[in-house]
Write a protein that holds these residues in place. Structure first.
Motif, mmCIF file in Angstrom:
data_model
loop_
_atom_site.group_PDB
_atom_site.id
_atom_site.type_symbol
_atom_site.label_atom_id
_atom_site.label_comp_id
_atom_site.label_asym_id
_atom_site.label_seq_id
_atom_site.Cartn_x
_atom_site.Cartn_y
_atom_site.Cartn_z
ATOM 1 N N GLU A 14 0.844 -1.207 0.000
ATOM 2 C CA GLU A 14 0.000 0.000 0.000
ATOM 3 C C GLU A 14 0.878 1.255 0.000
ATOM 4 O OE1 GLU A 14 -3.274 0.613 -0.226
ATOM 5 O OE2 GLU A 14 -3.710 -1.510 -0.517
ATOM 6 N N ILE A 17 2.430 1.730 -3.548
ATOM 7 C CA ILE A 17 1.455 2.248 -4.531
ATOM 8 C C ILE A 17 1.174 3.729 -4.255
ATOM 9 C CG2 ILE A 17 -0.950 2.049 -5.325
ATOM 10 C CD1 ILE A 17 -0.665 -1.005 -4.849
ATOM 11 N N ARG A 20 4.092 5.689 -5.604
ATOM 12 C CA ARG A 20 4.139 5.716 -7.078
ATOM 13 C C ARG A 20 3.050 6.612 -7.661
ATOM 14 N NH1 ARG A 20 7.758 5.786 -8.925
ATOM 15 N NH2 ARG A 20 8.648 3.757 -9.391
ATOM 16 N N ASN A 21 1.850 6.593 -7.044
ATOM 17 C CA ASN A 21 0.776 7.425 -7.578
ATOM 18 C C ASN A 21 1.111 8.912 -7.488
ATOM 19 O OD1 ASN A 21 -0.765 5.300 -8.369
ATOM 20 N ND2 ASN A 21 -1.984 5.211 -6.480
ATOM 21 N N HIS A 60 -3.606 -8.285 -6.554
ATOM 22 C CA HIS A 60 -3.253 -7.500 -7.745
ATOM 23 C C HIS A 60 -2.854 -8.405 -8.905
ATOM 24 C CE1 HIS A 60 -3.326 -3.732 -5.563
ATOM 25 N NE2 HIS A 60 -2.632 -4.302 -4.601
ATOM 26 N N LEU A 64 1.958 -6.043 -11.722
ATOM 27 C CA LEU A 64 1.944 -4.791 -10.948
ATOM 28 C C LEU A 64 3.352 -4.204 -10.787
ATOM 29 C CD1 LEU A 64 0.093 -3.010 -8.847
ATOM 30 C CD2 LEU A 64 1.394 -4.274 -7.147
ATOM 31 N N MET A 68 4.304 -0.704 -12.358
ATOM 32 C CA MET A 68 4.518 0.418 -11.444
ATOM 33 C C MET A 68 6.006 0.745 -11.298
ATOM 34 S SD MET A 68 1.784 1.244 -8.944
ATOM 35 C CE MET A 68 0.190 1.575 -9.568
#
Ligand code: FAD
Length: 475
Positions: A14, A17, A20-21, A60, A64, A68
């Protein structure tokens, strides 16, 4: 910016991610000893019982990491040099970081008894434990498949690691087990019992305490769970202390303070502890093995954060310890991700909740239950009809502060709202069925008037100081 995350569990992934977002160009490295892909640890039992495949418990897509741009290092982290900002990994070069997240989870509490390393004795916490138990009970994978690269870490692991493959007693003995046992009266223990029952075995369930899971259930609630286990052929043995395992090449017997039993498979489920022994000598502040963190999950070294089962966070009672729950690890991972990005995020778990299934009995808890809150009172009702259920509502100063509910499915969001709205017992009893989940098939709960007006009891039971973590502590 170089971000390094140790742990491919829910907290680590989590966080990765989240970063990365926000930051498409940062370098993100995930170090994980246990598995190539993030998987749902809470669903290990469904793989063991053949109802889900390994792939089904990976939330996922497997691309992924490539999509990512996460660099994946399948190795054991063996040390931290917080001054030089490097993590050493077994069998590889040290990995340098600018900001580090440690999300290395829990490991099973090891056997305190002699013979605990005999083939045939193990745990049910890691992917490698699952493989071990599958081989003991089924002679191989339960669902016609193994996880990808299950042994890829072995060269970069070490004996004693929770991810080190265990020897299989059934292979040594040349036959599958017939007399299994599970030790430890908590959630992992009952899951181990369930998967053994599902495989057609009739385990002994040895619990040191006077009733199953006293940290979460009172005696009446727990007695019902024990009865249900016995109906399924489980030999539930309460108040019995294990003393040793015996065997030549593999487990043969279990010795307790009440006898010696033939036993050829034993799952030890006496709790989990933070997986942080590799941090000894790093200078990071630890408390009972948990990494001490501030309200923003910052550890005691610059640029280092911790999240999930290994992080010792502040509790409502003022103590510091890990929370050891799936959703709190997920939420902490998201906050830690924002901290890695440089935000001033704060972790606030809010009103806590959990749900599980104990054999085939639904369990929902919310708020402050079994916390010995000063002046707390308990309202209790047992329903015996087409539906069997128990309802325990905890009150303090005339307002509802907690729920412990067995036998029916409840919507924890509604229960939490009532706690946060400081509702009275009368209000909650009048509206209780608004929190019911299975309304199509299950008739509403009808509480007789005399039960509504019962005299309230004090604390439902007493837990020794220092043993106060909230209900969902695993073991
Ligand atoms: C059988 C079982 C059932 C459960 N059921 C529930 C449930 O119903 N509800 C609930 O809320 N919770 C449940 N839990 C607890 C829940 O699974 C954990 O709280 C949660 O998975 C913790 O997530 P995490 O990311 O902190 O750590 P973990 O999931 O433990 O991940 C740890 C990661 O760290 C890595 N790692 C550790 N040490 C090292 C090292 N030295 N070097 C490199 N990598 C390392 C591992 O490879 C792994 O990827 C259950 C747990 C078990 C075992």
């Amino acid at each position: 910016m170089r971000i390094v995350i140790i742990g491919n569990g829910v907290a680590g992934i989590e966080a990765a991610i989240t970063v990365r977002n926000r930051e498409p160009d940062w370098d993100i490295t995930i170090i994980s000893e246990e598995s190539d892909h993030f998987f749902s640890r809470t669903a290990l039992m469904w793989v063991m019982s053949g109802q889900l495949s390994h792939r089904c418990i990976e939330p996922h897509e497997r691309d992924l990491y490539a999509r990512m741009g996460f660099r994946r290092v399948r190795a054991r982290a063996t040390g931290l040099d917080a001054e030089a900002r490097t993590v050493s990994v077994s069998g590889g070069e040290p990995v340098a970081y600018d900001r580090l997240l440690i999300a290395c989870g829990s490991r099973p509490r090891p056997s305190p008894w002699s013979g605990g390393d005999l083939p045939g004795v193990g745990h049910f916490v890691t992917m490698q434990d699952l493989e071990w138990l599958e081989r003991e009970v089924h002679g191989g994978p339960s669902h016609g498949g193994r996880p990808p690269n299950p042994d890829a870490h072995v060269e970069r692991s070490e004996v004693g690691s929770p991810y080190w493959p265990r020897e299989v007693g059934a292979t040594k003995r040349g036959r599958r087990p017939e007399r299994p046992a599970v030790i430890g009266g908590g959630l992992i223990g009952i899951e181990a019992v369930e998967v053994l029952v599902h495989a057609g075995l009739r385990p002994k369930f040895l619990i040191r305490e006077d009733w199953f899971w006293p940290i979460a259930l009172d005696e009446a609630e727990s007695t019902w769970i024990s009865e249900r286990m016995r109906e399924h052929g489980v030999d539930v043995r309460l108040g019995e202390n294990v003393e040793a395992f015996e065997g030549g090449g593999a487990l043969e017997a279990l010795v307790t303070d009440q006898g010696r039993y033939d036993c050829d498979l034993c799952v030890i489920a006496i709790g989990v502890v933070p997986n942080t022994e590799w941090l000894a000598g790093s200078g990071l502040e630890l408390e009972r093995g948990g990494i001490v963190v501030d309200e923003g999950l910052g550890a005691s070294a610059d640029g280092v954060f911790a999240a999930g089962d290994c992080a010792a966070v502040r509790w409502v009672d003022g103590g510091r310890r890990p929370e050891q729950l799936w959703y709190t690890a997920r939420d902490q991972g998201r906050v830690a991700g924002r901290r890695l990005c440089g935000d001033r995020a704060v972790y606030d778990r809010g009103t806590w909740y959990n749900s599980a299934k104990l054999m085939d009995i639904e369990y929902t808890t919310a708020g402050l239950v079994s916390m010995n809150v000063e002046g707390e009172q308990n309202w209790f009702h047992e329903e015996r009809g087409p539906v069997r259920s128990t309802t325990r509502i905890v009150l303090e100063g005339g307002r509802v502060i907690g729920f412990n509910l067995l036998g029916r499915r409840w919507d924890h969001a509604v229960l939490i709202r009532w706690i946060e709205e400081h509702r009275s017992l009368e209000y909650v009893l009048a509206h209780l069925n608004e929190a019911a989940f299975d309304t199509e098939l299950v008739p509403p709960l009808v509480i007789p008037e005399r039960a509504k007006k019962q005299e309230l009891s004090g604390v439902a039971f007493s837990v020794a100081p220092g043993h106060m973590p909230a209900p969902a502590v695993r073991g």
